[in-house]
Scaffold this active site. Structure first.
Site, mmCIF file in Angstrom:
data_model
loop_
_atom_site.group_PDB
_atom_site.id
_atom_site.type_symbol
_atom_site.label_atom_id
_atom_site.label_comp_id
_atom_site.label_asym_id
_atom_site.label_seq_id
_atom_site.Cartn_x
_atom_site.Cartn_y
_atom_site.Cartn_z
ATOM 1 C CB ALA A 10 25.265 13.835 -28.293
ATOM 2 N N GLY A 44 29.490 14.978 -25.307
ATOM 3 C CA GLY A 44 28.474 15.292 -24.295
ATOM 4 C C GLY A 44 28.777 14.651 -22.943
ATOM 5 C CD GLU A 61 29.616 19.311 -24.668
ATOM 6 O OE1 GLU A 61 29.104 18.293 -25.176
ATOM 7 O OE2 GLU A 61 29.538 20.434 -25.196
ATOM 8 C CD GLU A 118 31.944 17.421 -29.123
ATOM 9 O OE1 GLU A 118 33.184 17.569 -29.053
ATOM 10 O OE2 GLU A 118 31.205 17.283 -28.140
HETATM 11 N N1 COA Z 1 26.456 7.569 -29.927
HETATM 12 C C1 COA Z 1 25.826 6.450 -30.267
HETATM 13 N N2 COA Z 1 26.362 5.217 -30.115
HETATM 14 C C2 COA Z 1 27.592 5.160 -29.579
HETATM 15 C C3 COA Z 1 28.312 6.291 -29.209
HETATM 16 C C4 COA Z 1 27.695 7.547 -29.398
HETATM 17 N N3 COA Z 1 28.282 8.689 -29.027
HETATM 18 N N4 COA Z 1 29.518 5.903 -28.721
HETATM 19 C C5 COA Z 1 29.525 4.559 -28.794
HETATM 20 N N5 COA Z 1 28.385 4.104 -29.314
HETATM 21 C C6 COA Z 1 27.975 2.706 -29.560
HETATM 22 C C7 COA Z 1 28.677 2.117 -30.755
HETATM 23 O O1 COA Z 1 28.009 2.471 -31.945
HETATM 24 C C8 COA Z 1 28.569 0.650 -30.437
HETATM 25 O O2 COA Z 1 27.256 0.201 -30.710
HETATM 26 P P1 COA Z 1 27.014 -1.188 -31.505
HETATM 27 O O3 COA Z 1 27.650 -2.232 -30.626
HETATM 28 O O4 COA Z 1 25.526 -1.299 -31.584
HETATM 29 O O5 COA Z 1 27.717 -1.045 -32.810
HETATM 30 C C9 COA Z 1 28.751 0.616 -28.929
HETATM 31 O O6 COA Z 1 28.414 1.898 -28.459
HETATM 32 C C10 COA Z 1 30.154 0.310 -28.486
HETATM 33 O O7 COA Z 1 31.024 1.257 -29.091
HETATM 34 P P2 COA Z 1 32.312 0.847 -29.952
HETATM 35 O O8 COA Z 1 32.629 1.993 -30.851
HETATM 36 O O9 COA Z 1 32.121 -0.491 -30.566
HETATM 37 O O10 COA Z 1 33.392 0.711 -28.788
HETATM 38 P P3 COA Z 1 34.972 0.902 -28.913
HETATM 39 O O11 COA Z 1 35.545 0.437 -27.627
HETATM 40 O O12 COA Z 1 35.480 0.264 -30.167
HETATM 41 O O13 COA Z 1 35.202 2.477 -29.065
HETATM 42 C C11 COA Z 1 34.859 4.801 -28.496
HETATM 43 C C12 COA Z 1 34.900 3.328 -27.998
HETATM 44 C C13 COA Z 1 34.361 5.647 -27.329
HETATM 45 C C14 COA Z 1 36.284 5.231 -28.877
HETATM 46 C C15 COA Z 1 33.913 4.907 -29.723
HETATM 47 O O14 COA Z 1 32.683 4.286 -29.383
HETATM 48 C C16 COA Z 1 33.623 6.324 -30.124
HETATM 49 O O15 COA Z 1 34.460 6.970 -30.730
HETATM 50 N N6 COA Z 1 32.404 6.835 -29.817
HETATM 51 C C17 COA Z 1 31.975 8.134 -30.244
HETATM 52 C C18 COA Z 1 32.626 9.213 -29.418
HETATM 53 C C19 COA Z 1 32.189 10.591 -29.911
HETATM 54 O O16 COA Z 1 32.511 11.000 -31.009
HETATM 55 N N7 COA Z 1 31.450 11.307 -29.058
HETATM 56 C C20 COA Z 1 30.954 12.621 -29.380
HETATM 57 C C21 COA Z 1 29.570 12.555 -29.887
HETATM 58 S S1 COA Z 1 28.939 14.147 -30.283
#
Ligand code: COA
Length: 260
Positions: free
Chosen positions: A66, A111, A114, A134
């Site tokens: 999400a 999500g 999911e 989460e």
């Molecule tokens: N919601 C909003 N933005 C997200 C996102 C999310 N769930 N997951 C990634 N992004 C965005 C980042 O903020 C970043 O945006 P920016 O370039 O404008 O700063 C872009 O996507 C790239 O992500 P980044 O974190 O830089 O990539 P990474 O390779 O370093 O890390 C992940 C990848 C997947 C490990 C990391 O993005 C992450 O932990 N995301 C969240 C996962 C999560 O907790 N999901 C559950 C949500 S309820």
């Protein structure tokens, strides 16, 4: 139909929906959920589309969850609405009435995991990673993860993933039954489409009825499910495809199904 956050492609008898916010790792924001709902509703009523593949754009993510920027503004009341909206969209995917396959091409987190769970069959690429992180954000899965993951892999494995927020690789996901098969990134979509072709070569009425019975196992007791299966078995025995399939076998020729 043209969308901002997804791409919908129509192929011969099936469609592919590609989540398309690659710069945000295909995070599921409000617009994306609305567009997904609209696309899925139109596929449901389109008799020319008999199966659906859902995948993500870019080489990195299926969906990283999400949209945390939107999620951050939630309070108790709006949080419940936030979760309810995603649940509704994912339920309409699960209950599409036609096979839905996830081609998980990278991160499937929160999500995103999911969404894959709401699909009926999951294939993934070698670089795919799965998790319900989460708890790292002080929340719980809200788009059906506590229910579908638990049904799929059992209480212990589901608790291990959800309570730790651990992210697992494709081979581990395959070992626990979270995905059906793992392919190279380059061949993932092609292999998924090949599997769709196998399904499309069968009787559509039999395929969709079998899917309905499989899903009913989630909602019914075993006894109710058996009764439902027998009723549905009777229904398919009344189809043209049943007559054709059995006749073709007896005549030692391939069946020509019409889905009727
Ligand atoms: N919601 C909003 N933005 C997200 C996102 C999310 N769930 N997951 C990634 N992004 C965005 C980042 O903020 C970043 O945006 P920016 O370039 O404008 O700063 C872009 O996507 C790239 O992500 P980044 O974190 O830089 O990539 P990474 O390779 O370093 O890390 C992940 C990848 C997947 C490990 C990391 O993005 C992450 O932990 N995301 C969240 C996962 C999560 O907790 N999901 C559950 C949500 S309820």
């Amino acid at each position: 139909m043209s969308f901002e956050t997804i791409i919908v492609e129509k192929r011969e008898r099936y469609s592919i929906i590609t989540l398309n916010r690659p710069d945000k790792l295909n995070a599921l924001n409000d617009t994306l959920l609305d567009e997904l709902q609209e696309a899925v509703s139109s596929i449901k009523t389109d008799p020319k589309v008999q199966a659906l593949i859902i995948t993500g754009s870019g080489a990195k993510a299926f969906a990283a969850g999400a949209d945390i920027a939107q999620l951050h503004t939630c309070d108790t009341a709006t949080g419940a609405i936030f979760a309810g909206k995603g649940q509704e969209v994912f339920m309409s995917i699960e209950k599409l009435g036609k096979p839905v396959l996830a081609a998980v091409n990278g991160f499937a987190l929160g999500g995103g995991c999911e969404l894959a769970l709401a699909c009926h069959i999951r294939f993934c690429s070698e670089n795919a990673k799965f998790g319900q992180p989460e708890v790292n954000l002080g929340i719980i899965p809200g788009y059906g993860g506590t229910q579908r993951l638990t049904r799929l892999v059992g209480t212990a494995k589901s608790a291990e993933l959800i309570l730790s927020g651990n992210i697992i690789k494709a081979d581990e996901a395959k070992a626990m039954g979270l995905v059906n098969a793992v392919y190279s990134q380059e061949s993932l979509l092609q292999e998924t489409e090949k599997f769709v072709q196998i399904i499309l070569s069968k009787s559509a009425s039999a395929v969709n009825t079998a899917l309905d019975c499989i899903l009913s196992a989630n909602d019914m007791t075993e006894f109710e499910g058996m009764e439902y299966e027998a009723k549905k078995f009777g229904e398919v025995c009344g189809t043209d495809d049943f007559y054709e399939g059995t006749k073709a076998f007896l005549e030692k020729r391939p069946a020509v199904f019409t889905g009727k």
